[in-house]
Design a protein around this motif. Structure first.
Motif, PDB file in Angstrom:
ATOM      1  N   THR A 189       7.456  -9.351   1.790  1.00  0.00           N
ATOM      2  CA  THR A 189       6.699 -10.437   1.177  1.00  0.00           C
ATOM      3  C   THR A 189       5.205 -10.247   1.382  1.00  0.00           C
ATOM      4  O   THR A 189       4.405 -10.468   0.466  1.00  0.00           O
ATOM      5  N   ALA A 190       4.802  -9.818   2.563  1.00  0.00           N
ATOM      6  CA  ALA A 190       3.381  -9.588   2.844  1.00  0.00           C
ATOM      7  C   ALA A 190       2.825  -8.449   2.007  1.00  0.00           C
ATOM      8  O   ALA A 190       1.659  -8.491   1.587  1.00  0.00           O
ATOM      9  N   ILE A 191       3.622  -7.424   1.734  1.00  0.00           N
ATOM     10  CA  ILE A 191       3.167  -6.320   0.891  1.00  0.00           C
ATOM     11  C   ILE A 191       2.903  -6.808  -0.523  1.00  0.00           C
ATOM     12  O   ILE A 191       1.884  -6.469  -1.132  1.00  0.00           O
ATOM     13  N   VAL A 192       3.792  -7.630  -1.042  1.00  0.00           N
ATOM     14  CA  VAL A 192       3.606  -8.158  -2.403  1.00  0.00           C
ATOM     15  C   VAL A 192       2.374  -9.057  -2.469  1.00  0.00           C
ATOM     16  O   VAL A 192       1.562  -8.968  -3.393  1.00  0.00           O
ATOM     17  N   ILE A 193       2.191  -9.902  -1.472  1.00  0.00           N
ATOM     18  CA  ILE A 193       1.032 -10.789  -1.450  1.00  0.00           C
ATOM     19  C   ILE A 193      -0.257  -9.991  -1.312  1.00  0.00           C
ATOM     20  O   ILE A 193      -1.255 -10.286  -1.980  1.00  0.00           O
ATOM     21  N   SER A 194      -0.271  -8.962  -0.472  1.00  0.00           N
ATOM     22  CA  SER A 194      -1.495  -8.166  -0.312  1.00  0.00           C
ATOM     23  C   SER A 194      -1.804  -7.359  -1.567  1.00  0.00           C
ATOM     24  O   SER A 194      -2.978  -7.130  -1.885  1.00  0.00           O
ATOM     25  N   PHE A 195      -0.776  -6.944  -2.313  1.00  0.00           N
ATOM     26  CA  PHE A 195      -1.022  -6.268  -3.581  1.00  0.00           C
ATOM     27  C   PHE A 195      -1.694  -7.211  -4.572  1.00  0.00           C
ATOM     28  O   PHE A 195      -2.655  -6.838  -5.247  1.00  0.00           O
ATOM     29  N   GLY A 196      -1.207  -8.426  -4.657  1.00  0.00           N
ATOM     30  CA  GLY A 196      -1.832  -9.413  -5.529  1.00  0.00           C
ATOM     31  C   GLY A 196      -3.244  -9.752  -5.098  1.00  0.00           C
ATOM     32  O   GLY A 196      -4.154  -9.903  -5.930  1.00  0.00           O
ATOM     33  N   MET A 197      -3.452  -9.882  -3.784  1.00  0.00           N
ATOM     34  CA  MET A 197      -4.787 -10.166  -3.275  1.00  0.00           C
ATOM     35  C   MET A 197      -5.752  -9.027  -3.583  1.00  0.00           C
ATOM     36  O   MET A 197      -6.906  -9.260  -3.961  1.00  0.00           O
ATOM     37  N   THR A 198      -5.303  -7.791  -3.451  1.00  0.00           N
ATOM     38  CA  THR A 198      -6.161  -6.647  -3.738  1.00  0.00           C
ATOM     39  C   THR A 198      -6.511  -6.577  -5.216  1.00  0.00           C
ATOM     40  O   THR A 198      -7.666  -6.326  -5.572  1.00  0.00           O
ATOM     41  N   ALA A 199      -5.542  -6.822  -6.074  1.00  0.00           N
ATOM     42  CA  ALA A 199      -5.827  -6.819  -7.511  1.00  0.00           C
ATOM     43  C   ALA A 199      -6.814  -7.923  -7.879  1.00  0.00           C
ATOM     44  O   ALA A 199      -7.746  -7.700  -8.667  1.00  0.00           O
ATOM     45  N   PHE A 200      -6.652  -9.095  -7.305  1.00  0.00           N
ATOM     46  CA  PHE A 200      -7.573 -10.204  -7.576  1.00  0.00           C
ATOM     47  C   PHE A 200      -8.970  -9.898  -7.038  1.00  0.00           C
ATOM     48  O   PHE A 200      -9.978 -10.169  -7.703  1.00  0.00           O
ATOM     49  N   ALA A 201      -9.059  -9.324  -5.856  1.00  0.00           N
ATOM     50  CA  ALA A 201     -10.366  -8.993  -5.274  1.00  0.00           C
ATOM     51  C   ALA A 201     -11.062  -7.896  -6.082  1.00  0.00           C
ATOM     52  O   ALA A 201     -12.294  -7.927  -6.239  1.00  0.00           O
ATOM     53  N   LEU A 202     -10.307  -6.943  -6.591  1.00  0.00           N
ATOM     54  CA  LEU A 202     -10.922  -5.911  -7.433  1.00  0.00           C
ATOM     55  C   LEU A 202     -11.403  -6.499  -8.758  1.00  0.00           C
ATOM     56  O   LEU A 202     -12.462  -6.100  -9.262  1.00  0.00           O
ATOM     57  N   ALA A 203     -10.664  -7.454  -9.313  1.00  0.00           N
ATOM     58  CA  ALA A 203     -11.127  -8.125 -10.534  1.00  0.00           C
ATOM     59  C   ALA A 203     -12.389  -8.931 -10.261  1.00  0.00           C
ATOM     60  O   ALA A 203     -13.322  -8.936 -11.077  1.00  0.00           O
ATOM     61  N   LEU A 204     -12.454  -9.611  -9.118  1.00  0.00           N
ATOM     62  CA  LEU A 204     -13.661 -10.347  -8.755  1.00  0.00           C
ATOM     63  C   LEU A 204     -14.844  -9.419  -8.516  1.00  0.00           C
ATOM     64  O   LEU A 204     -15.977  -9.741  -8.877  1.00  0.00           O
ATOM     65  N   SER A 205     -14.597  -8.257  -7.923  1.00  0.00           N
ATOM     66  CA  SER A 205     -15.700  -7.324  -7.692  1.00  0.00           C
ATOM     67  C   SER A 205     -16.193  -6.730  -9.007  1.00  0.00           C
ATOM     68  O   SER A 205     -17.392  -6.469  -9.161  1.00  0.00           O
ATOM     69  N   TYR A 206     -15.307  -6.550  -9.982  1.00  0.00           N
ATOM     70  CA  TYR A 206     -15.753  -6.089 -11.300  1.00  0.00           C
ATOM     71  C   TYR A 206     -16.618  -7.150 -11.970  1.00  0.00           C
ATOM     72  O   TYR A 206     -17.623  -6.844 -12.597  1.00  0.00           O
ATOM     73  N   ARG A 207     -16.220  -8.406 -11.832  1.00  0.00           N
ATOM     74  CA  ARG A 207     -17.021  -9.496 -12.393  1.00  0.00           C
ATOM     75  C   ARG A 207     -18.379  -9.592 -11.685  1.00  0.00           C
ATOM     76  O   ARG A 207     -19.407  -9.839 -12.329  1.00  0.00           O
ATOM     77  N   ALA A 208     -18.407  -9.375 -10.397  1.00  0.00           N
ATOM     78  CA  ALA A 208     -19.675  -9.379  -9.663  1.00  0.00           C
ATOM     79  C   ALA A 208     -20.553  -8.212 -10.103  1.00  0.00           C
ATOM     80  O   ALA A 208     -21.780  -8.343 -10.185  1.00  0.00           O
ATOM     81  N   TYR A 209     -19.938  -7.088 -10.411  1.00  0.00           N
ATOM     82  CA  TYR A 209     -20.698  -5.946 -10.932  1.00  0.00           C
ATOM     83  C   TYR A 209     -21.298  -6.277 -12.296  1.00  0.00           C
ATOM     84  O   TYR A 209     -22.435  -5.910 -12.586  1.00  0.00           O
TER      85      TYR A 209
END
Length: 114
Positions: free
Chosen positions: A81-101
Motif C-alpha cells: 500500500t505504501a508503494i502505491v501511495i508513494s508512486f501517486g505522490m511522486t507523480a503528483f509532485a512531478l506534475a507540480l514541479s512541471y507547473r512550477a517550471y
C-alpha cells in the motif's frame, strides 16, 4: 542477510537525504521517492525476513500438519500500500514541479521570486 538489508537501508536513506538537500526541484522529488522506498525496505526488513530453510513454507500451506514458521503478511500488505501511495505522490509532485517550471521558467528553487 540482516547486514545487507541494514546497509541497503542506510545507503537509501543517505542518498535520499542527499538529493533532498539539492537546489533542483526534480532532484528533491526523487529524494522524497527514495526516502519512501528506504522506509519500505526498513519495514520489510523488520517484518521477519529469515533465511530460507527446508522447513519453511508459504502462507497457503494448508496441508502441512505442524505449520512451520511463515512471514507476517500484514507487513507485506502495508508496504505494498505504501508503494502505491508513494508512486501517486511522486507523480503528483512531478506534475507540480512541471507547473512550477512553467510559472518561474526555472527548476532551481533558489532563483524563484520571493
Amino acid at each position: 542477510m540482516s547486514l545487507a538489508l541494514a546497509a541497503t537501508v542506510g545507503v537509501l536513506f543517505a542518498f535520499g537525504t542527499f538529493l533532498l538537500l539539492r537546489d533542483d526541484l526534480v532532484k528533491v522529488v526523487w529524494g522524497l521517492a527514495i526516502l519512501s522506498q528506504a522506509a519500505n525496505v526498513y519495514l520489510i526488513s523488520m517484518g521477519g525476513i529469515t533465511e530460507p530453510t527446508g522447513d519453511t513454507v508459504p502462507v497457503l500451506a494448508e496441508y502441512y500438519a505442524p505449520f512451520p514458521e511463515t512471514a507476517d503478511p500484514v507487513v507485506q500488505a502495508l508496504v505494498l500500500t505504501a508503494i502505491v501511495i508513494s508512486f501517486g505522490m511522486t507523480a503528483f509532485a512531478l506534475a507540480l514541479s512541471y507547473r512550477a517550471y512553467q510559472e518561474n521558467e526555472t527548476i532551481d528553487v533558489t532563483e524563484w521570486p520571493q
